[in-house]
Write a protein that holds these residues in place. Structure first.
Motif, PDB file in Angstrom:
ATOM      1  N   SER A   1       0.806  -1.232   0.000  1.00 33.99           N
ATOM      2  CA  SER A   1       0.000   0.000   0.000  1.00 33.99           C
ATOM      3  C   SER A   1       0.838   1.282   0.000  1.00 33.99           C
ATOM      4  O   SER A   1       0.277   2.373   0.013  1.00 33.99           O
ATOM      5  N   ALA A   2       2.158   1.174  -0.039  1.00 29.96           N
ATOM      6  CA  ALA A   2       2.981   2.385  -0.119  1.00 29.96           C
ATOM      7  C   ALA A   2       2.860   3.058  -1.483  1.00 29.96           C
ATOM      8  O   ALA A   2       3.110   4.256  -1.614  1.00 29.96           O
ATOM      9  N   VAL A   3       2.455   2.289  -2.499  1.00 27.89           N
ATOM     10  CA  VAL A   3       2.332   2.835  -3.858  1.00 27.89           C
ATOM     11  C   VAL A   3       0.851   2.927  -4.226  1.00 27.89           C
ATOM     12  O   VAL A   3       0.441   2.550  -5.321  1.00 27.89           O
ATOM     13  N   ASN A   4       0.040   3.404  -3.302  1.00 23.61           N
ATOM     14  CA  ASN A   4      -1.401   3.526  -3.557  1.00 23.61           C
ATOM     15  C   ASN A   4      -1.713   4.320  -4.811  1.00 23.61           C
ATOM     16  O   ASN A   4      -2.688   4.044  -5.511  1.00 23.61           O
ATOM     17  N   PHE A   5      -0.912   5.323  -5.113  1.00 21.73           N
ATOM     18  CA  PHE A   5      -1.236   6.242  -6.201  1.00 21.73           C
ATOM     19  C   PHE A   5      -0.465   5.931  -7.474  1.00 21.73           C
ATOM     20  O   PHE A   5      -0.421   6.732  -8.399  1.00 21.73           O
TER      21      PHE A   5
ATOM     22  N   ALA B   1       1.597   4.881   2.215  1.00 19.65           N
ATOM     23  CA  ALA B   1       1.115   5.716   1.111  1.00 19.65           C
ATOM     24  C   ALA B   1       1.377   7.200   1.323  1.00 19.65           C
ATOM     25  O   ALA B   1       1.349   7.978   0.372  1.00 19.65           O
ATOM     26  N   LEU B   2       1.660   7.608   2.563  1.00 18.41           N
ATOM     27  CA  LEU B   2       1.886   9.022   2.857  1.00 18.41           C
ATOM     28  C   LEU B   2       3.109   9.561   2.123  1.00 18.41           C
ATOM     29  O   LEU B   2       3.199  10.755   1.858  1.00 18.41           O
ATOM     30  N   GLY B   3       4.043   8.687   1.776  1.00 19.76           N
ATOM     31  CA  GLY B   3       5.227   9.100   1.027  1.00 19.76           C
ATOM     32  C   GLY B   3       5.067   8.989  -0.476  1.00 19.76           C
ATOM     33  O   GLY B   3       6.020   9.230  -1.229  1.00 19.76           O
ATOM     34  N   GLY B   4       3.872   8.621  -0.928  1.00 18.47           N
ATOM     35  CA  GLY B   4       3.607   8.588  -2.361  1.00 18.47           C
ATOM     36  C   GLY B   4       4.415   7.563  -3.123  1.00 18.47           C
ATOM     37  O   GLY B   4       4.538   7.648  -4.355  1.00 18.47           O
ATOM     38  N   GLY B   5       4.999   6.586  -2.432  1.00 18.11           N
ATOM     39  CA  GLY B   5       5.804   5.584  -3.112  1.00 18.11           C
ATOM     40  C   GLY B   5       7.174   6.092  -3.501  1.00 18.11           C
ATOM     41  O   GLY B   5       7.880   5.449  -4.291  1.00 18.11           O
ATOM     42  N   ILE B   6       7.586   7.236  -2.959  1.00 20.24           N
ATOM     43  CA  ILE B   6       8.867   7.836  -3.338  1.00 20.24           C
ATOM     44  C   ILE B   6       9.828   7.910  -2.167  1.00 20.24           C
ATOM     45  O   ILE B   6      11.002   7.539  -2.280  1.00 20.24           O
ATOM     46  N   VAL B   7       9.374   8.395  -1.038  1.00 20.35           N
ATOM     47  CA  VAL B   7      10.219   8.486   0.154  1.00 20.35           C
ATOM     48  C   VAL B   7       9.445   7.962   1.355  1.00 20.35           C
ATOM     49  O   VAL B   7       8.210   8.014   1.376  1.00 20.35           O
ATOM     50  N   PRO B   8      10.144   7.443   2.367  1.00 18.95           N
ATOM     51  CA  PRO B   8       9.427   6.988   3.561  1.00 18.95           C
ATOM     52  C   PRO B   8       8.920   8.174   4.374  1.00 18.95           C
ATOM     53  O   PRO B   8       9.706   9.049   4.752  1.00 18.95           O
ATOM     54  N   VAL B   9       7.622   8.181   4.633  1.00 14.23           N
ATOM     55  CA  VAL B   9       6.999   9.241   5.427  1.00 14.23           C
ATOM     56  C   VAL B   9       5.980   8.576   6.350  1.00 14.23           C
ATOM     57  O   VAL B   9       5.166   7.767   5.904  1.00 14.23           O
TER      58      VAL B   9
END
Length: 408
Positions: A53-57, A259-267
């Motif tokens: 789910s980190a790459v939800n978008f 998902a808060l990091g948009g799949g780019i950075v850990p947030v």
């Protein structure tokens, strides 16, 4: 060297050079866009895990990439020793999305869970009046909140715990979805109830209707914090901004990540009101990278996208399409299908194959999925997937279950 040889070499290099804390499928991804990834051999795969789910978008979502690229040209890290121009707006926008006052930004999901545990304990001592070093937190069996020492101290997964003790005290485990058991476990030392509104690693387990509302009522009646781990279930995955929204329940603390990091950075972040998060003061908790400018830029883009409600509606609509398709496989070896929004846990008849074997067969069909706990697999594709692409997934699963799939 052929591309096939390169893949084999890269897998071998990874196995020789990294500790074996994962058992990945034999695919080497080199590129990604939207719901699709491409391996070093040029083969395309439909990603139905979305990095848990980190790459939800979607991979390289243009809106999030643009925000991060702009920030890359300005400043990426200042530490919290100074202010920067992205943190305040990010915190305010995320707090507003959650209907809360404050945000405590961190990096990984496990780090945010550890943060929430510290906050709950400090609140218990300073606000509730629990005697020092006696605070307890109630959790549910089957939970997955990370793999740090404190977190595995209350895990019920033997693999996560074996040979890692001694463990951190102060936790009580009760059955998931059982309000009477929860009520019996609460006493004067209880400072919080920490649960996943939907248990992800356990196999996308949705609690009985009304469970979250009963947890909220019990916490209110007994003076206990309700802490919701929405790291996997939140931010659109379950068809709502937060999975708790399905019962119109508002926890005292949201734990957010992936998902808060948009799949780019850990947030990641813990979000709550002044009366709870306000117990933290300078020097008591921190993180060098937590709330850094690059992370905040990505997080702001994610919050902006979610604020319209479009992604949540999309997850709901596509989820219905996915579950409609999966229902047609009920007589093909699926014992149970669970889930909410665009998130499914599928129990396969173990006499047919294990979850790992199913994922290996799906890989051959061009579908990436992940097994968990024996014969269960999870489907959590990016929310940019289309109905037609979901049909590809269902058709591939049909071929796998019926033995009609062909090796690629």
């Amino acid at each position: 060297m052929t591309e096939t040889g390169r893949a084999t070499e890269l897998i071998a290099l990874t196995e020789r050079s990294t500790a074996h804390n994962y058992h990945p499928l034999p695919v080497v991804i080199a590129d990604g866009e939207g719901a699709w990834v491409t391996d070093v051999e040029g083969r395309r795969y439909l990603d139905c895990l979305a990095a848990y789910s980190a790459v939800n978008f979607g991979h390289r979502n243009p809106e999030i990439v643009a925000a991060v690229r702009e920030q890359l040209d300005r400043v990426t890290l200042t530490s919290r020793a100074f202010h920067h121009d992205q943190l305040g707006p990010f915190a305010r926008e995320l707090a507003d999305l959650a209907g809360k006052d404050l945000v405590l930004p961190m990096n990984t999901g496990a780090e945010a869970v550890e943060t929430a545990i510290k906050v709950a304990r400090k609140w218990g001592y300073e606000v509730k009046g629990v005697p020092e070093d006696q605070a307890t937190i109630i959790v549910a069996d089957g939970n997955f909140h990370g793999r740090t020492i404190s977190i595995i101290s209350f895990s019920t997964d033997a693999t996560a715990r074996t040979h890692f003790g001694p463990f951190t005290p102060g936790f009580r485990v009760v059955p998931y979805g059982d309000p009477p058991a929860l009520a019996d476990a609460i006493d004067d030392t209880t400072v919080a109830v920490l649960i996943e509104p939907i248990q992800g690693e356990a196999g996308v387990v949705v609690p009985p209707d009304g469970y979250l509302s009963q947890v909220r009522q019990l916490c209110d009646a007994r003076g206990v914090l309700f802490v919701a781990d929405e790291i996997q279930s939140g931010l659109g995955r379950a068809g709502t901004t937060f999975a708790c929204d399905h019962e119109d329940v508002i926890p005292d603390l949201y734990i957010l990540g992936k998902a808060l990091g948009g799949g780019i950075v850990p947030v990641s972040a813990v979000v709550g009101n002044n009366d709870v998060l306000g117990v933290i003061h300078p020097g008591e908790h921190g993180s060098t990278f937590g709330g850094n400018p690059l992370a905040c830029a990505a997080g702001r883009a994610v919050v902006s996208m979610l604020s319209t409600g479009t992604w949540q509606r999309t997850a709901t609509e596509l989820g219905r399409h996915l579950f409609d398709g999966l229902s047609q496989l009920a007589d093909k070896g699926l014992l149970e299908v669970r889930g909410r929004g665009l998130w499914a846990g599928i129990d396969i008849d173990p006499d047919l194959m294990s979850g790992r074997q199913a994922c290996e067969h799906l890989l051959a069909e061009g579908i990436l999925a992940k097994d968990t706990h024996g014969s269960t697999i999870r489907l959590a594709p990016p929310l940019v997937i289309t109905a037609e692409e979901i049909d590809l997934v269902v058709d591939a699963l049909f071929r796998v279950l019926t033995g009609k799939g062909a090796a690629r």
